[in-house]
Design a protein around this motif. Structure first.
Motif, PDB file in Angstrom:
ATOM      1  N   ALA A 127       0.796  -1.263   0.190  1.00  0.00           N
ATOM      2  CA  ALA A 127      -0.049   0.038  -0.085  1.00  0.00           C
ATOM      3  C   ALA A 127       0.811   1.412  -0.083  1.00  0.00           C
ATOM      4  O   ALA A 127       0.519   2.241  -0.508  1.00  0.00           O
ATOM      5  N   GLN A 128       1.874   1.261   0.773  1.00  0.00           N
ATOM      6  CA  GLN A 128       2.843   2.257   0.901  1.00  0.00           C
ATOM      7  C   GLN A 128       3.557   2.495  -0.543  1.00  0.00           C
ATOM      8  O   GLN A 128       3.669   3.682  -1.203  1.00  0.00           O
ATOM      9  N   ALA A 129       3.761   1.391  -1.177  1.00  0.00           N
ATOM     10  CA  ALA A 129       4.724   1.594  -2.471  1.00  0.00           C
ATOM     11  C   ALA A 129       3.689   2.184  -3.541  1.00  0.00           C
ATOM     12  O   ALA A 129       4.322   3.008  -4.419  1.00  0.00           O
ATOM     13  N   LEU A 130       2.446   1.851  -3.405  1.00  0.00           N
ATOM     14  CA  LEU A 130       1.742   2.532  -4.263  1.00  0.00           C
ATOM     15  C   LEU A 130       1.176   3.969  -4.028  1.00  0.00           C
ATOM     16  O   LEU A 130       1.458   4.894  -5.009  1.00  0.00           O
ATOM     17  N   GLN A 131       1.114   4.308  -2.936  1.00  0.00           N
ATOM     18  CA  GLN A 131       0.862   5.669  -2.374  1.00  0.00           C
ATOM     19  C   GLN A 131       2.189   6.637  -2.845  1.00  0.00           C
ATOM     20  O   GLN A 131       2.070   7.750  -3.152  1.00  0.00           O
ATOM     21  N   LEU A 132       3.468   6.105  -2.737  1.00  0.00           N
ATOM     22  CA  LEU A 132       4.592   6.577  -3.043  1.00  0.00           C
ATOM     23  C   LEU A 132       4.975   6.823  -4.286  1.00  0.00           C
ATOM     24  O   LEU A 132       5.828   7.406  -4.795  1.00  0.00           O
ATOM     25  N   SER A 133       4.078   6.082  -5.156  1.00  0.00           N
ATOM     26  CA  SER A 133       4.248   5.696  -6.433  1.00  0.00           C
ATOM     27  C   SER A 133       5.478   5.249  -6.987  1.00  0.00           C
ATOM     28  O   SER A 133       6.248   5.915  -7.769  1.00  0.00           O
ATOM     29  N   LEU A 134       6.146   4.549  -6.259  1.00  0.00           N
ATOM     30  CA  LEU A 134       7.485   3.803  -6.425  1.00  0.00           C
ATOM     31  C   LEU A 134       7.520   3.040  -7.743  1.00  0.00           C
ATOM     32  O   LEU A 134       6.413   2.278  -7.976  1.00  0.00           O
ATOM     33  N   ASN A 135       8.557   3.151  -8.528  1.00  0.00           N
ATOM     34  CA  ASN A 135       8.432   2.323  -9.854  1.00  0.00           C
ATOM     35  C   ASN A 135       9.063   0.929  -9.641  1.00  0.00           C
ATOM     36  O   ASN A 135       8.594   0.044 -10.348  1.00  0.00           O
ATOM     37  N   ILE A 136      10.199   0.651  -8.757  1.00  0.00           N
ATOM     38  CA  ILE A 136      10.631  -0.514  -8.643  1.00  0.00           C
ATOM     39  C   ILE A 136       9.718  -1.689  -8.064  1.00  0.00           C
ATOM     40  O   ILE A 136       9.397  -2.654  -8.688  1.00  0.00           O
ATOM     41  N   PRO A 137       8.789  -1.641  -7.222  1.00  0.00           N
ATOM     42  CA  PRO A 137       7.923  -2.421  -6.806  1.00  0.00           C
ATOM     43  C   PRO A 137       6.849  -2.713  -7.716  1.00  0.00           C
ATOM     44  O   PRO A 137       6.560  -4.082  -8.097  1.00  0.00           O
ATOM     45  N   VAL A 138       6.497  -1.767  -8.484  1.00  0.00           N
ATOM     46  CA  VAL A 138       5.364  -2.115  -9.582  1.00  0.00           C
ATOM     47  C   VAL A 138       5.910  -3.023 -10.740  1.00  0.00           C
ATOM     48  O   VAL A 138       5.257  -3.668 -11.379  1.00  0.00           O
ATOM     49  N   VAL A 139       7.207  -2.710 -10.950  1.00  0.00           N
ATOM     50  CA  VAL A 139       7.779  -3.424 -12.089  1.00  0.00           C
ATOM     51  C   VAL A 139       7.924  -4.882 -11.833  1.00  0.00           C
ATOM     52  O   VAL A 139       7.738  -5.728 -12.369  1.00  0.00           O
ATOM     53  N   ARG A 140       8.386  -5.078 -10.300  1.00  0.00           N
ATOM     54  CA  ARG A 140       8.440  -6.376  -9.926  1.00  0.00           C
ATOM     55  C   ARG A 140       7.132  -7.125  -9.778  1.00  0.00           C
ATOM     56  O   ARG A 140       7.173  -8.357 -10.337  1.00  0.00           O
ATOM     57  N   LEU A 141       5.987  -6.642  -9.716  1.00  0.00           N
ATOM     58  CA  LEU A 141       4.869  -7.033 -10.041  1.00  0.00           C
ATOM     59  C   LEU A 141       4.497  -7.434 -11.224  1.00  0.00           C
ATOM     60  O   LEU A 141       3.838  -8.535 -11.654  1.00  0.00           O
ATOM     61  N   THR A 142       4.784  -6.561 -12.120  1.00  0.00           N
ATOM     62  CA  THR A 142       4.574  -6.724 -13.771  1.00  0.00           C
ATOM     63  C   THR A 142       5.303  -7.959 -14.105  1.00  0.00           C
ATOM     64  O   THR A 142       4.679  -8.625 -14.816  1.00  0.00           O
ATOM     65  N   ASP A 143       6.432  -7.885 -13.658  1.00  0.00           N
ATOM     66  CA  ASP A 143       7.401  -9.014 -14.175  1.00  0.00           C
ATOM     67  C   ASP A 143       6.765 -10.360 -13.713  1.00  0.00           C
ATOM     68  O   ASP A 143       6.711 -11.292 -14.529  1.00  0.00           O
ATOM     69  N   ARG A 144       6.357 -10.559 -12.586  1.00  0.00           N
ATOM     70  CA  ARG A 144       5.631 -11.834 -12.054  1.00  0.00           C
ATOM     71  C   ARG A 144       4.436 -11.963 -12.737  1.00  0.00           C
ATOM     72  O   ARG A 144       4.336 -13.021 -13.060  1.00  0.00           O
ATOM     73  N   MET A 145       3.735 -11.191 -13.109  1.00  0.00           N
ATOM     74  CA  MET A 145       2.444 -11.327 -13.858  1.00  0.00           C
ATOM     75  C   MET A 145       2.488 -11.484 -15.122  1.00  0.00           C
ATOM     76  O   MET A 145       1.675 -12.193 -15.800  1.00  0.00           O
ATOM     77  N   GLY A 146       3.349 -10.646 -15.890  1.00  0.00           N
ATOM     78  CA  GLY A 146       3.477 -10.900 -17.261  1.00  0.00           C
ATOM     79  C   GLY A 146       2.880  -9.402 -17.788  1.00  0.00           C
ATOM     80  O   GLY A 146       1.754  -9.193 -17.658  1.00  0.00           O
TER      81      GLY A 146
END
Length: 674
Positions: free
Chosen positions: A389-408
């Motif tokens: 939740a904090q990663a989204l509120q802070l709009s961090l790039n690396i966590p969202v790319v990690r999730l996108t990589d896992r999801m495809g």
């Protein structure tokens, strides 16, 4: 004898000698009528029928469609009483009026009053013929007789209401009412009606903006006659004399120019949109004020929709349609731009639904590389391990790319299309950079996407044409995932003076090179979007979505409602626990993978299964036990170690099943139980 006497006497002689009853019928029946259908301006109206924008016809004339029942009845009474009091009784020519006109002309040695009926005036307007020569007058008589035999009185009156001249390039009573009084002709004051009766007799010499004294005198004559005839009470006529004469032409409404152009491109005629004229006007004014004193090359776009209906309520494509420096003619609600960070909420919502993460899951924000791609946070710093939740509120790039990589990334592209958007990739296949804005999107696409987040995860096309009707719905996210995303976004601090947090779920974005500043958000009913940038795509130094677009977003939402609608309540199936009480695989997101990837081999995606008290059987391959089983985001069971499982689901309908292993891998399918 003077020429005008010869004219009148000649017409009277022809009328008395040549036209016996049978002869009149044969003469009229053989008449070839002029064209009776004249082009009227394309016009665009709002959801309540209010005129948003109209266009001139091909010859530059303002001529708008009108019907007798949409014109003030008092004006109709004045018109017929002044111009043709036996209009509803004669058959095109009024012998009494003709005889009176001839007698007065002979007695006074000049034309005192005309003998033309309204039908004869329509004949003259249809053929644009003059009134001073007897062949023209004879032709008007013939066409008038033919018109009366082929059209009813209202149709003839309608022709007059469309074609009568009112000065300049104004034709017809509706265009005249809008131009001189700034309103539709449905309700006119006695003074307004009298002026509209007087103008067509001499439209240029009585134009109120150029010849106010002549216009006032002509109006006074009409009012006097109406009082004498008993059409208007004497007191009302006297009061109307004190009404001011309009000194300027009002501009025909020109709201929503980009959306109007879009509608008219579909074809001529009337177009009814879902827009609200009042809101549209307020937001156009807001856009103009916001751009005052800024870089003249800068443009902006605004859009508001009701996410409970899918209807677009306002759409501002630029701050000024005529602004050449900012290319104001370009509709920036439909221009492809980089969405920056505004796609991150969708990535997190998909991760929640697939069992990859929970808002309380810990995720690592540290340097990472995916092949040749090494994403960086916007500020270049790293936070280490923190909650999703904090990663989204802070709009961090690396966590969202990690999730996108896992999801495809292909799954992200599929979800965007399912939302109703039409994303465009710069080149090649979907890549991880999509999560950070590496895809072309429009403001309309993003408002549509966030409308799905606001509407319990149900996506449907936004509509702007009332004739189109609502589009089909399809589920983008589960209600739980949509609520979780909205709850996180509502926790972002609003801009200063925008009110307390928790009322609006919103996200900002800034594209690479500061070319685009975005803010998209919603409350319990309305979803809105703001874009600021240069239409040519050149950078805007110092432009940030949070600084530039977010304050404007909150103003847009405030203009859209009187009271903020609360955000949706928490769905009952939502897992509301802290990190320590999450299933072990959801406590920490980890990219480490076992030798064989986890896959859910049965049931297949989209399967339709018969409802059974025994539940739904599942088969797994690969992965690392223990497994966690989830349905629609809710945990059904944990600590499972067999490759054959059973999901205790006994309710019919669509269900999203997810399995997560000990390493954080997940797979999911969507099925229907019947």
């Amino acid at each position: 004898m003077r020429p005008d006497r010869w004219l009148i006497l000649g017409v009277a002689l022809l009328w008395s000698v040549a036209l016996a009853r049978d002869g009149i019928d044969r003469w009229a029946a053989a008449t070839e009528l002029p064209v009776l259908v004249h082009a009227t301006a394309p016009e665009v109206r709002d959801r309540n029928g209010t005129l948003l924008r109209a266009y001139t016809v091909d010859d530059g004339i303002w001529r708008l469609a009108v019907s007798v029942d949409r014109v003030d009845a008092g004006y109709i009474r004045m018109l017929t009483a002044f111009e043709d009091k036996r209009f509803y009784r004669h058959s095109g020519v009024d012998p009494l009026a003709m005889a009176r006109a001839v007698g007065q002309a002979v007695w006074h040695g000049r034309v005192v009053s005309g003998g033309s009926t309204l039908t004869m005036q329509v004949a003259r307007l249809l053929e644009d013929s003059g009134t001073g020569r007897w062949p023209g007058k004879l032709r008007q008589i013939r066409v008038a007789l033919a018109l009366e035999r082929r059209l009813d009185k209202d149709a003839i009156l309608s022709l007059y209401l469309h074609l009568a001249p009112f000065g300049g390039n104004i034709e017809g009573v509706r265009a005249a009412s809008l131009a001189w009084f700034g309103k539709e002709p449905r309700r006119l004051t006695p003074g307004e009606a009298a002026l509209l009766v007087a103008l067509p007799q001499s439209p240029e010499t009585r134009r109120p903006d150029r010849h106010p004294q002549a216009a006032r005198a002509a109006r006074a004559r009409v009012l006097s006659r109406m009082a004498e005839a008993g059409v208007l009470p004497a007191g009302d006529a006297t009061a109307a004399l004190r009404d001011p004469i309009p000194s300027l032409r009002h501009a025909v409404p020109q709201l929503a120019p980009h959306m109007a152009d879009r509608a008219v491109a579909r074809g001529p005629g009337r177009h009814d949109l879902t827009l609200d004229a009042d809101l549209q006007a307020r937001l156009e004014t807001l856009a103009q004020k916001h751009m005052t004193g800024r870089d003249p090359r800068l443009s902006l776009a605004l859009m508001v929709a009701d996410h409970t209906t899918g209807e677009i309520l306002a759409s501002v494509g630029s701050a000024g349609y005529e602004n050449g420096a900012a290319q104001g003619f370009v509709d920036m609600t439909r221009a492809l731009r980089s969405p920056g960070s505004t796609l991150k909420p969708l990535v997190y919502g998909l991760a929640f639904d697939r069992g990859l993460a929970h808002p309380e899951t810990l995720i690592l924000d540290a340097p990472v590389q995916f092949g040749g791609y090494a994403p960086q946070n916007f500020d270049g710093s790293y936070r280490g391990e923190l909650r999703v939740a904090q990663a989204l509120q802070l709009s961090l790039n690396i966590p969202v790319v990690r999730l996108t990589d896992r999801m495809g990334p292909a799954h992200l592209m599929t979800a965007l299309r399912k939302s109703g958007a039409d994303p465009k990739l710069p080149a090649g296949q979907p890549g991880l950079a999509m999560a950070l804005g590496g895809v072309g999107m429009t403001l309309e696409d993003l408002v549509q996407l966030y409308a799905a987040l606001a509407h319990d995860g149900m996506a449907r096309p936004l509509i702007w044409d009332r004739a189109a009707g609502p589009g089909p719905e399809q589920r983008l996210l589960s209600p739980q995932a949509a609520w979780q995303v909205g709850h996180i976004l509502a926790g972002i601090a609003p801009p200063p003076a925008a009110g307390p947090p928790g009322r609006v779920a919103y996200k900002t974005g800034t594209s690479y090179g500061h070319r685009d500043a975005w803010a998209i958000g919603y409350d319990g009913r309305y979803v809105a979007g703001v874009w600021i940038g240069r239409p040519d795509g050149t950078p805007v130094p110092g432009a940030f979505g949070a600084d530039q677009a977010a304050p404007l977003l909150f103003q847009v939402l405030q203009h859209s409602r009187t009271v903020a609608e609360p955000l949706p309540a928490t769905p009952p199936e939502t897992l509301l626990v802290g990190n320590a009480r999450l299933p072990l695989p959801l406590q920490r997101f980890d990219r480490r993978e076992p030798g064989e990837r986890l896959s859910l081999t049965f049931p297949p995606e989209g399967a339709r299964l018969a409802l059974s008290d025994a539940g739904v059987p599942l088969k797994l391959r690969g992965g690392t036990p223990p497994f966690t089983l989830m349905a629609d985001g809710a945990v059904l069971a944990t600590g499972l170690r067999r490759s054959e499982l059973n999901a205790a689901i006994t309710s019919p309908g669509f269900t999203a099943l997810s399995v997560i292993d000990a390493a954080g891998q997940a797979d999911s399918v969507r099925i229907e139980l019947r």
